[in-house]
Design an enzyme around this catalytic site. Structure first.
Site, short mmCIF file in Angstrom:
data_model
loop_
_atom_site.label_atom_id
_atom_site.label_comp_id
_atom_site.label_asym_id
_atom_site.label_seq_id
_atom_site.Cartn_x
_atom_site.Cartn_y
_atom_site.Cartn_z
N TYR A 99 -14.66 -13.09 0.05
CA TYR A 99 -15.44 -11.91 -0.35
C TYR A 99 -16.70 -12.33 -1.11
O TYR A 99 -17.80 -11.78 -0.88
CB TYR A 99 -14.60 -10.99 -1.23
CG TYR A 99 -13.69 -10.06 -0.46
CD1 TYR A 99 -14.21 -9.10 0.39
CD2 TYR A 99 -12.30 -10.14 -0.59
CE1 TYR A 99 -13.38 -8.23 1.09
CE2 TYR A 99 -11.47 -9.29 0.11
CZ TYR A 99 -12.01 -8.34 0.94
OH TYR A 99 -11.19 -7.49 1.65
N ARG A 125 0.82 -1.21 0.00
CA ARG A 125 0.00 0.00 0.00
C ARG A 125 0.85 1.26 0.00
O ARG A 125 0.46 2.29 0.56
CB ARG A 125 -0.98 0.02 1.18
CG ARG A 125 -2.03 -1.08 1.11
CD ARG A 125 -3.03 -0.97 2.24
NE ARG A 125 -3.97 -2.10 2.23
CZ ARG A 125 -4.62 -2.54 3.29
NH1 ARG A 125 -4.46 -1.95 4.46
NH2 ARG A 125 -5.44 -3.56 3.21
N ASP A 170 -6.74 -3.49 -7.41
CA ASP A 170 -7.43 -4.06 -6.25
C ASP A 170 -7.65 -5.54 -6.54
O ASP A 170 -7.82 -5.93 -7.70
CB ASP A 170 -8.76 -3.36 -6.00
CG ASP A 170 -9.38 -3.80 -4.67
OD1 ASP A 170 -10.09 -4.84 -4.66
OD2 ASP A 170 -9.16 -3.13 -3.67
N ARG A 184 -3.54 6.23 0.11
CA ARG A 184 -4.09 7.36 0.85
C ARG A 184 -3.10 8.11 1.71
O ARG A 184 -3.38 9.23 2.13
CB ARG A 184 -5.26 6.87 1.73
CG ARG A 184 -6.48 6.45 0.91
CD ARG A 184 -7.53 5.81 1.79
NE ARG A 184 -7.10 4.51 2.28
CZ ARG A 184 -7.78 3.77 3.14
NH1 ARG A 184 -8.93 4.23 3.63
NH2 ARG A 184 -7.34 2.59 3.53
N ARG A 222 -6.87 11.17 -7.38
CA ARG A 222 -8.04 10.30 -7.25
C ARG A 222 -9.32 11.08 -6.94
O ARG A 222 -10.41 10.48 -6.92
CB ARG A 222 -7.81 9.30 -6.10
CG ARG A 222 -7.16 7.98 -6.45
CD ARG A 222 -8.10 6.97 -7.09
NE ARG A 222 -9.43 6.92 -6.53
CZ ARG A 222 -9.79 6.26 -5.43
NH1 ARG A 222 -8.89 5.57 -4.75
NH2 ARG A 222 -11.04 6.27 -5.01
#
Length: 355
Positions: A162, A38, A87, A42, A51
């Protein structure tokens, strides 16, 4: 072909002799290579800027944006490898699964897979389904030069979780109910996901990725016997299917201290270790013939600089006897991490480990 063989054709690039790929192959390195899971995301103000107003899944389908985001931490931090921005649910979206990534929640699946009839949602992934991946990887390889690009995908178990739960889950009740209650349906589901994952990795490798990482984010929820019997065969199928490319294969999961040996057995060249197990203990669990990746606690980066360097020293000291070590966090960069702390950590590890 093993990860110790010089690749041929498309893979014979200026990245082969990089510190990162040397460490993956357990060869001597000029310094311990560093990258962060990551690292593109962010924590970077430039990421938030590009983004802005763009949904996560949309951003994963825009080659120029993917390229810019992937390059941002390489420019800022001087890391030894880039990881492709995407992702783990992108290949599922590409084959028509009705899902979305909801802010603050994560991937949410509209129609969870609970029955054999539901398997029909999972068709094979074709390269044309993810042409934007091919385009973005080629752009990145051209921009990165001698810096390796890591491709990645979600492991069959984590993708299955998921799909079955319909989103993130704390206890994986529906997932384990299928695994224990209908083992044939479970095996068929994971087999299809192994094929989809393999296809997604092959697209990235054939476009120029220098290594691949399989994220089994939820595997730590499993007992070793369940992992060996019900999960490891699908992951092993993925690793075997891409073995002929000769690119290093990394396997990572969270809370997988009890599974480290099995994760290595599944076919990885490099085993990722989270912060819960010291690297010198991890090497005992994994056994010889594998490089290790990790494993600073991401939360340490919120401490003062001296404390961060002290904890980094502990990781480097525990890795001192390893044949191959790639410095990383024990999981992904936390969103509120100071980017300067990451840059300083890269510089410190490079200086401290210089040969």
């Amino acid at each position: 072909m093993s990860a110790n063989d010089r690749p041929t054709g498309q893979q014979q690039t200026g990245t082969y002799d990089s510190a990162f790929l040397k460490a993956c192959r357990r060869e001597p390195v000029p310094h311990t290579p560093v990258w962060f899971m990551r690292q593109a995301g962010r924590s970077l103000p430039e990421y938030r800027k590009v983004r802005e107003g763009i949904a996560m899944l949309d951003s994963c389908m825009m080659p120029e944006l993917i390229t810019e985001i992937t390059l941002q931490p390489v420019r800022r931090h001087g890391v030894d490898a880039a990881i492709y921005f995407s992702d783990i649910v992108v290949p599922l979206k590409a084959i028509g699964i009705d899902l979305d990534i909801k802010p603050g929640v994560g991937p949410v699946v509209e129609k969870p897979i609970r029955t054999r009839a539901d398997l029909e949602q999972l068709r094979a992934l074709e390269p044309g389904d993810v042409s934007y991946v091919t385009e973005a990887v080629r752009m990145l390889v051209g921009e990165l030069g001698s810096t390796p690009l890591i491709g990645f995908a979600g492991a069959p178990f984590t993708l299955a979780s998921y799909l079955i739960e319909g989103g993130p889950s704390r206890n994986h009740e529906h997932t384990k109910a299928m695994m224990y209650g209908d083992p044939q349906l479970w095996a068929d589901l994971l087999d299809r996901l192994a094929d989809i994952t393999t296809a997604f990795l092959k697209v990235q490798i054939e476009a120029g990725a220098s290594a691949v990482q399989l994220f089994d984010s939820w595997a730590g929820a499993l007992a070793p016997a369940d992992y060996r019997r019900s999960v490891m065969p699908a992951s092993a199928k993925v690793f075997e299917a891409v073995s002929g490319y000769g690119v290093p294969r990394i396997h990572f999961g969270v809370g997988t201290g009890e599974l480290l040996g099995l994760m290595g057995e599944a076919g990885a060249d490099v085993v990722g270790v989270d912060w819960r197990v010291p690297l010198d203990e991890a090497v005992r669990r994994v056994g010889p013939g594998k490089a290790l990746q990790g494993n600073l606690d991401p939360a340490v980066l919120f401490a003062p600089r001296e404390a961060v360097e002290g904890k980094a020293d502990e990781v480097l000291d525990a890795a001192a006897g390893l044949e191959g070590h790639i410095f990383n966090l024990g999981h992904g960069v936390l969103p509120n991490t100071d980017p300067g702390a990451l840059t300083r950590l890269v510089e410190y590890v490079h200086e401290r480990s210089a040969r």
